[in-house]
Design an enzyme around this catalytic site. Structure first.
Site, PDB file in Angstrom:
ATOM      1  N   GLY A   1       0.808  -1.281  -0.006  1.00  0.00           N
ATOM      2  CA  GLY A   1       0.079  -0.108   0.070  1.00  0.00           C
ATOM      3  C   GLY A   1       0.785   1.264   0.063  1.00  0.00           C
ATOM      4  O   GLY A   1       0.649   2.195  -0.676  1.00  0.00           O
ATOM      5  N   THR A   2       1.892   1.343   0.589  1.00  0.00           N
ATOM      6  CA  THR A   2       2.878   2.449   0.959  1.00  0.00           C
ATOM      7  C   THR A   2       3.350   2.851  -0.520  1.00  0.00           C
ATOM      8  O   THR A   2       3.232   4.026  -0.998  1.00  0.00           O
ATOM      9  CB  THR A   2       3.846   2.116   1.987  1.00  0.00           C
ATOM     10  OG1 THR A   2       3.296   2.000   3.391  1.00  0.00           O
ATOM     11  CG2 THR A   2       4.755   3.307   1.949  1.00  0.00           C
TER      12      THR A   2
ATOM     13  N   ASN B   1      -7.917   3.788   8.615  1.00  0.00           N
ATOM     14  CA  ASN B   1      -7.444   2.553   9.108  1.00  0.00           C
ATOM     15  C   ASN B   1      -7.664   2.448  10.706  1.00  0.00           C
ATOM     16  O   ASN B   1      -7.528   1.499  11.276  1.00  0.00           O
ATOM     17  CB  ASN B   1      -6.098   2.442   9.021  1.00  0.00           C
ATOM     18  CG  ASN B   1      -5.319   3.693   8.875  1.00  0.00           C
ATOM     19  OD1 ASN B   1      -5.485   4.600   8.312  1.00  0.00           O
ATOM     20  ND2 ASN B   1      -4.398   3.505   9.691  1.00  0.00           N
TER      21      ASN B   1
ATOM     22  N   GLN C   1      -7.672  -0.543   3.143  1.00  0.00           N
ATOM     23  CA  GLN C   1      -8.728  -1.087   4.424  1.00  0.00           C
ATOM     24  C   GLN C   1      -9.855  -1.708   3.830  1.00  0.00           C
ATOM     25  O   GLN C   1     -10.509  -2.547   4.684  1.00  0.00           O
ATOM     26  CB  GLN C   1      -8.904   0.109   5.448  1.00  0.00           C
ATOM     27  CG  GLN C   1      -7.825   0.567   6.266  1.00  0.00           C
ATOM     28  CD  GLN C   1      -7.200  -0.816   7.165  1.00  0.00           C
ATOM     29  OE1 GLN C   1      -8.046  -1.494   7.572  1.00  0.00           O
ATOM     30  NE2 GLN C   1      -6.044  -0.921   7.732  1.00  0.00           N
TER      31      GLN C   1
ATOM     32  N   SER D   1      -3.624  -3.379  -0.874  1.00  0.00           N
ATOM     33  CA  SER D   1      -2.431  -4.178  -0.241  1.00  0.00           C
ATOM     34  C   SER D   1      -2.744  -5.552   0.243  1.00  0.00           C
ATOM     35  O   SER D   1      -3.787  -5.983   0.345  1.00  0.00           O
ATOM     36  CB  SER D   1      -2.028  -3.597   0.975  1.00  0.00           C
ATOM     37  OG  SER D   1      -1.007  -4.266   1.788  1.00  0.00           O
TER      38      SER D   1
ATOM     39  N   HIS E   1      -1.255  -7.707   2.730  1.00  0.00           N
ATOM     40  CA  HIS E   1      -1.269  -8.396   3.700  1.00  0.00           C
ATOM     41  C   HIS E   1      -2.266  -7.891   4.949  1.00  0.00           C
ATOM     42  O   HIS E   1      -2.318  -8.254   6.027  1.00  0.00           O
ATOM     43  CB  HIS E   1       0.295  -7.942   4.545  1.00  0.00           C
ATOM     44  CG  HIS E   1       0.384  -6.658   5.142  1.00  0.00           C
ATOM     45  ND1 HIS E   1       0.204  -6.068   6.439  1.00  0.00           N
ATOM     46  CD2 HIS E   1       0.689  -5.326   4.376  1.00  0.00           C
ATOM     47  CE1 HIS E   1       0.480  -4.999   6.383  1.00  0.00           C
ATOM     48  NE2 HIS E   1       0.697  -4.612   5.289  1.00  0.00           N
TER      49      HIS E   1
ATOM     50  N   THR F   1      12.190  -7.202 -10.806  1.00  0.00           N
ATOM     51  CA  THR F   1      11.881  -8.583 -11.025  1.00  0.00           C
ATOM     52  C   THR F   1      10.511  -8.718 -10.143  1.00  0.00           C
ATOM     53  O   THR F   1      10.622  -8.460  -8.861  1.00  0.00           O
ATOM     54  CB  THR F   1      12.958  -9.540 -10.577  1.00  0.00           C
ATOM     55  OG1 THR F   1      14.014  -9.225 -11.511  1.00  0.00           O
ATOM     56  CG2 THR F   1      12.397 -11.028 -10.847  1.00  0.00           C
TER      57      THR F   1
ATOM     58  N   CYS G   1       1.929   2.275  12.503  1.00  0.00           N
ATOM     59  CA  CYS G   1       3.153   2.862  12.068  1.00  0.00           C
ATOM     60  C   CYS G   1       3.459   3.934  13.123  1.00  0.00           C
ATOM     61  O   CYS G   1       4.582   4.457  13.201  1.00  0.00           O
ATOM     62  CB  CYS G   1       2.925   3.316  10.818  1.00  0.00           C
ATOM     63  SG  CYS G   1       2.003   2.237   9.404  1.00  0.00           S
TER      64      CYS G   1
HETATM   65  C1  LIG Z   1      -1.921  -0.501   5.909  1.00  0.00           C
HETATM   66  C2  LIG Z   1      -2.023   0.474   5.085  1.00  0.00           C
HETATM   67  C3  LIG Z   1      -1.275   1.206   4.020  1.00  0.00           C
HETATM   68  C4  LIG Z   1       0.145   0.733   3.980  1.00  0.00           C
HETATM   69  O1  LIG Z   1       0.068  -0.344   3.399  1.00  0.00           O
HETATM   70  P1  LIG Z   1       1.471  -1.663   3.193  1.00  0.00           P
HETATM   71  O2  LIG Z   1       1.043  -2.523   2.515  1.00  0.00           O
HETATM   72  O3  LIG Z   1       1.704  -1.808   4.695  1.00  0.00           O
HETATM   73  O4  LIG Z   1       2.505  -0.465   2.883  1.00  0.00           O
HETATM   74  C5  LIG Z   1      -1.640   2.392   3.457  1.00  0.00           C
HETATM   75  N1  LIG Z   1      -2.849   2.944   3.634  1.00  0.00           N
HETATM   76  C6  LIG Z   1      -3.906   2.298   4.610  1.00  0.00           C
HETATM   77  C7  LIG Z   1      -4.985   3.099   4.782  1.00  0.00           C
HETATM   78  C8  LIG Z   1      -3.460   1.421   5.289  1.00  0.00           C
HETATM   79  O5  LIG Z   1      -4.219   0.829   6.430  1.00  0.00           O
END
Ligand SMILES: *Cc1c(COP(=O)(O)O)cnc(C)c1O
Length: 383
Positions: free
Chosen positions: A71-72, A150, A178, A198, A200, A236, A324
């Site tokens: 996500g980042t 989040n 989210q 994302s 995870h 890659t 974070c």
């Molecule tokens: C967790 C999260 C991210 C970051 O995603 P990562 O895959 O951990 O880098 C970005 N935005 C929101 C709203 C999130 O909850």
């Protein structure tokens, strides 16, 4: 000791079915998707299939999906990728409650000469489309608003904001990390141009994610190198993670309704039982328009960090603010933007439930939480 995991917004455990799908790509199918030989072909087929899965869940086409490290990176790629080709306009609109992946990218862009408006939210954490409208100027080229927050789980009226952005010919990015996999995320219905997701957060592997970029949108690269991902993100491809992400998304899609009902009913039971035995507990976030797993509560008179540590000691994992920023003692930027009094913001912790949680988890949490709260309130200097 019993252990309960109520921090599914920070990350989720990997689903066994996802792991099973990934394993061959960590072992015998280790090929590089750019290679000509059959090792490469196997990896390439897996990459294509995962892309088709993610695209179908989003109601997009495969060529509109760029796989990223999460996500980042997706948020960074969207905002910087749009800011650099922009030559005339300099104004970005976002909200004060965005994830730091968006907020800090905006701060960076401010240093590079862009102007950013951080919109206020209402008491529930929601962005008002009328406030968006009022802040649009001729100089605005980008709006970035998250689908659901989040920390508190409040869901924004994204389709309405998308409509506005389109009417003003402004590009619209949405951080849907989210919501993806939990409620429908349809890029056409939401009228977004770019959207971050994302792996995870949806029972997939860490280090997997994607950015949806509507066909025809010009995006500057962050990574320069090979011609991977339609020449938009060099490097890659992480095939095992991508395969897992695709599978995780399919499972979420197929089981969305059942998961939603299950998670929401456990969450509601947790809240109702906490309220019935603990006085002075307040809900942060929207009472209804909120993700099914989110329960962000203020326990008046207690330091949130102390509560988290005591709960963890007894086997209950929750969090304060976003993962974070925990470790920092400042109150959450989200709660402050919602107008929550600082002393209540400091007393707030977040429980986020997921697919793997059970009624036994709720029962155990109810054995632990009231006792810990009572003990901390007794020794609190605020009482
Ligand atoms: C967790 C999260 C991210 C970051 O995603 P990562 O895959 O951990 O880098 C970005 N935005 C929101 C709203 C999130 O909850």
């Amino acid at each position: 000791m019993q252990r309960v995991y109520f921090d599914n917004s920070a990350t989720t455990p990997i689903d066994d079915r996802v792991l099973e799908r990934m394993l061959p790509y960590l072992k015998e199918n280790f090929g590089n998707a750019s290679s000509i030989h059959r090792y490469g072909q196997k990896a390439r087929v897996a990459l294509t299939e995962a892309r088709e899965k993610i695209a179908s869940v989003l109601n997009a086409t495969p060529a509109e999906i760029i796989f990223t490290s999460g996500g980042t990176e997706s948020d960074n790629l969207a905002l910087k990728g749009l800011a650099y080709p922009e030559t005339k306009r300099r104004h970005i609109i976002t909200s004060a409650v965005e994830h730091h992946a968006v907020l800090n990218t905006c701060k960076y862009l401010e240093k590079k000469g862009f102007r950013v408006t951080y919109l206020p939210v209402d008491q529930t954490g929601m962005v008002d489309p009328e406030v968006v409208q009022r802040n649009i100027s001729d100089d605005t080229f980008l709006i970035s608003i998250m689908h659901a927050n989040n920390e508190v789980g409040t869901i924004n009226p994204i389709a309405e904001i998308g409509e506005l952005a389109r009417a003003h010919k402004i590009l619209f990015h949405c951080d849907a990390v989210q919501t993806f996999g939990k409620i429908p995320v349809d890029v056409k219905f939401l009228k977004v141009d770019l959207l971050s997701i994302s792996g995870h957060k949806i029972y997939g592997p860490k280090g997997s994610g994607a950015l949806y970029v509507r066909k025809g949108i010009l995006l500057e690269k962050l990574n320069h190198g090979g011609h991977h991902e339609y020449n938009r993100r060099a490097g890659t491809e992480n095939i095992p993670a991508i395969v897992g992400f695709g599978e995780a998304a399919m499972i979420c899609q197929q089981e969305m309704k059942a998961d939603y009902e299950k998670v929401k009913s456990l969450r509601d039971e947790l809240f109702q039982r906490i309220q019935s035995v603990i006085p002075d507990v307040f809900l942060n976030g929207h009472p209804e328009k909120r993700l099914p797993g989110h329960l962000n509560l203020a326990f008046k008179g207690i330091e949130g960090e102390a509560l988290l540590l005591s709960l963890d000691f007894k086997g209950v994992a929750a969090s304060s603010g976003s993962a974070c920023t925990s470790g920092a003692t400042e109150p959450s930027h989200v709660l402050l933007a919602m107008g929550t009094a600082p002393f209540l913001a400091q007393s707030s912790i977040r429980f986020t439930l997921g697919r793997q949680n059970t009624t036994e988890d709720i029962n155990y949490a109810l054995e632990v939480i009231p006792e810990v709260v009572a003990r901390l309130r007794k020794i609190s200097p605020f009482n």
